[in-house]
Structure formats: C-alpha cells, structure tokens
Design an enzyme around this catalytic site. Structure first.
Site, mmCIF file in Angstrom:
data_model
loop_
_atom_site.group_PDB
_atom_site.id
_atom_site.type_symbol
_atom_site.label_atom_id
_atom_site.label_comp_id
_atom_site.label_asym_id
_atom_site.label_seq_id
_atom_site.Cartn_x
_atom_site.Cartn_y
_atom_site.Cartn_z
ATOM 1 N NE ARG A 1 -14.526 -70.789 24.793
ATOM 2 C CZ ARG A 1 -13.352 -70.271 24.445
ATOM 3 N NH1 ARG A 1 -12.610 -70.872 23.525
ATOM 4 N NH2 ARG A 1 -12.899 -69.174 24.990
ATOM 5 C CE LYS B 1 -11.678 -69.620 28.780
ATOM 6 N NZ LYS B 1 -10.224 -69.557 28.623
ATOM 7 C CD GLU C 1 -5.123 -76.240 25.289
ATOM 8 O OE1 GLU C 1 -5.530 -75.226 24.699
ATOM 9 O OE2 GLU C 1 -5.822 -76.901 26.073
#
Ligand code: PXG
Length: 294
Positions: free
Chosen positions: A54, A153, A186
């Site tokens: 990721r 992120k 989320e």
C-alpha cells in the site's frame, strides 16, 4: 515508548530526541507524503507485505520515487522493532517528499525522507469493546477522489482531524464520514461495517474509503465463518436500523458501535456476530505475521 527509543530516519537509527526533520521538508510544509500504521503482535509484524504494497501504491500515485525495494522497506520495518525490542505495539512508517525550498514544486526535493517509528499503543479497554462506541455523522464529507483520493494515506489528514474534533465536541468517540453523494464512507481512521439479518455489509472502496487492511482481513474471516459479506452502498438509514455496526482499523482492530447520532444500535451493546468476528480476528492476528527473529 521511552524517550530513548530508536527511530529509523533516512538510512540510520537515531535516538528519538535526535530524530529531527527539516523545517523545509515538504511533508511539513505541504503535507506532501504518506504514511502507514502497522501492528506487531507476539514478535510478528502483522500484514507486513500488505502495508508495504500500500505504501508503494501511494508512492506511485503521488509520483514519489522510493529509493528502495519493497524487501528493503520491509526490512526497515522489522529492524525498527528489533532495535527497540518491540514485541507488541504500533509502527508508524512516514514517507515525505523530503527537503526542498519554499515552493510547491516537488522538483526542489531531491530525496524523499523515510521515517519509521516503533512505539507502544494505547488500547481501548475491554469495557469499551463490550459497550461499543458512540458515533456522530460528520458535517464534512470524505475527500472525494476528485481531489485527494481516499486510497492515498496522505500526510494531509486535516479533513479526518476536523472529524475527530466534531466527535470530541459532540461527546462521541468517532465520526461517520459520508461521501459527496450522502453514502456512508468510513470513519476518521477506520472502515465501517453494518450487519442486517445475518448479512455483513461494507461500502465498496470506490465510493471513497481507504482500502483498509483490517477491513479485507475481517471480510475474509467472516466468509470463513460462513457469513455472507457484501460490498454495497448504504445510507445512514441503514446504519441506524442495522442489527450491529462495527469499525475496523489496525489500531482499534474490530470494535462495536452501539450508538449513532443518538440512535441505539441493536441492543446497545456489542452484538453476537461482532463479538464472534472480534474473537476470530484476535485469534488470527495472534498466529499470523512476519516473525522478527526468523
Ligand atoms: N480509513 C482511514 C481513513 C484510515 O486512516 C483505516 C481506514 C483503516 O485501515 P487499516 O489498513 O489500518 O485497516 C485507516 C487507518 C491510528 C490511525 O493510529 C490509523 C489510521 C490513520 C491515522 C491514525 O489510529 N489509519
């Protein structure tokens, strides 16, 4: 973690008190970079490959050339734990664009900065896992992939932080972010699941959520337990009327939600399926991961 912990910083391990980045680092100046939050259980790094993958995907998306292979990044993470004798804890990997000048252009940053912090983690008490969390809907919408793709992120977590501030002000534990269309996305640092009539639902990633590593693991475990798991869009109505709601994330693992916008969820305590999945998750993470000393 004690103040003499050792931090990986651009090729060497330095004492926490000496681990400093430049005020010209574009991570600081512009939030130009990304991070990972990783857990260590019983001297094993959990889902190491997934976190490294990721990180590399984020690097590609923001056109940041990582000066190392995936294997080397994995080794930095493992070595950060070993250097600090960390058997159980939390690792924060941070990659910034590096030092540049006062201008947006990343061309002024010749070398990205790689930081790895191996730390202890403050966990929720058993009581919180049994009682569940109180959530409120955030007035802000989750970043859309029209601007900062939620799959990155990135070091720009202001939107998420404003969500946490809203939760604090409302006396809640966490927020629910909707996407631009009013679909549930989320939490500020966790993915959301609802359970209705024995079926488990979670929003598809494309609606604007992080492709959570815990999310994926819980989906697989739930299927192994014989549950149907559906990636499907849903709204707050479905959350309020769910039998059970829970959040997933590397830090919180899997935690029940028992109150959303002052609507009591189910019986107001952690529900039976959530409890079963939490136990399955704990069992799984206790016996899987990359051994620090192999
Ligand atoms: N959504 C967002 C927006 C996140 O930042 C998750 C979901 C869960 O993903 P994983 O891969 O961990 O299952 C995250 C996780 C923390 C903390 O220390 C955690 C996250 C971000 C910031 C802080 O609790 N990210």
């Amino acid at each position: 973690m004690s103040s003499d912990s050792l931090i990986y910083l651009d090729g060497e391990f330095v004492k926490e008190s000496e681990a400093k980045v430049s005020v010209f680092d574009h991570g600081l100046l512009y939030g130009d970079g990304f991070f990972e939050g990783i857990r260590v259980y019983n001297s094993r790094v959990f889902k190491l490959q997934e976190h490294v993958d990721r990180a590399f995907a984020a690097a590609k998306a923001i056109m940041l050339n990582l000066p190392m292979t995936k294997e080397e990044m994995a080794e930095i993470i493992l070595e950060s734990c070993r250097k600090n004798n960390l058997k159980d804890g939390y690792i924060r990997l941070v990659v910034t664009r590096g030092k540049g000048n006062l201008g947006l252009n990343p061309r002024s940053c010749p070398k990205p900065s790689i930081i790895c912090i191996a730390a202890n983690i403050q966990l929720f008490s058993d009581e919180v896992y049994e009682k569940g969390l109180k959530l409120v809907t955030c007035s802000l919408r989750r970043n859309s992939s029209n601007n900062i793709d939620p799959q990155i992120k990135s070091l720009n977590y202001i939107n998420n932080i404003l969500g946490v501030i809203e939760a604090n002000r409302a006396g809640a534990d966490e927020v629910i972010f909707l996407n631009q269309n009013g679909v549930v996305a989320e939490g500020s640092g966790d993915n959301i699941f609802i359970i209705k009539d024995g079926v488990i639902y979670t929003p598809p990633i494309y609606i604007g959520a992080l492709d959570g590593i815990t999310r994926k693991c819980v989906m697989e475990l739930a299927e192994k337990e014989g549950y149907r798991v559906c990636e499907k869009e849903f709204t707050l109505f479905n959350v309020y009327n769910a039998d059970e709601v829970f959040l997933t994330g590397s830090a919180a693992e899997l935690i029940a939600v028992t109150n959303v916008d002052d609507r009591v969820i189910g019986n107001g305590v952690c529900g039976p399926i959530t409890e079963k999945l939490l136990n399955a998750y704990r069992e799984y993470r206790n016996s899987n991961g990359t051994d620090l000393y192999q």
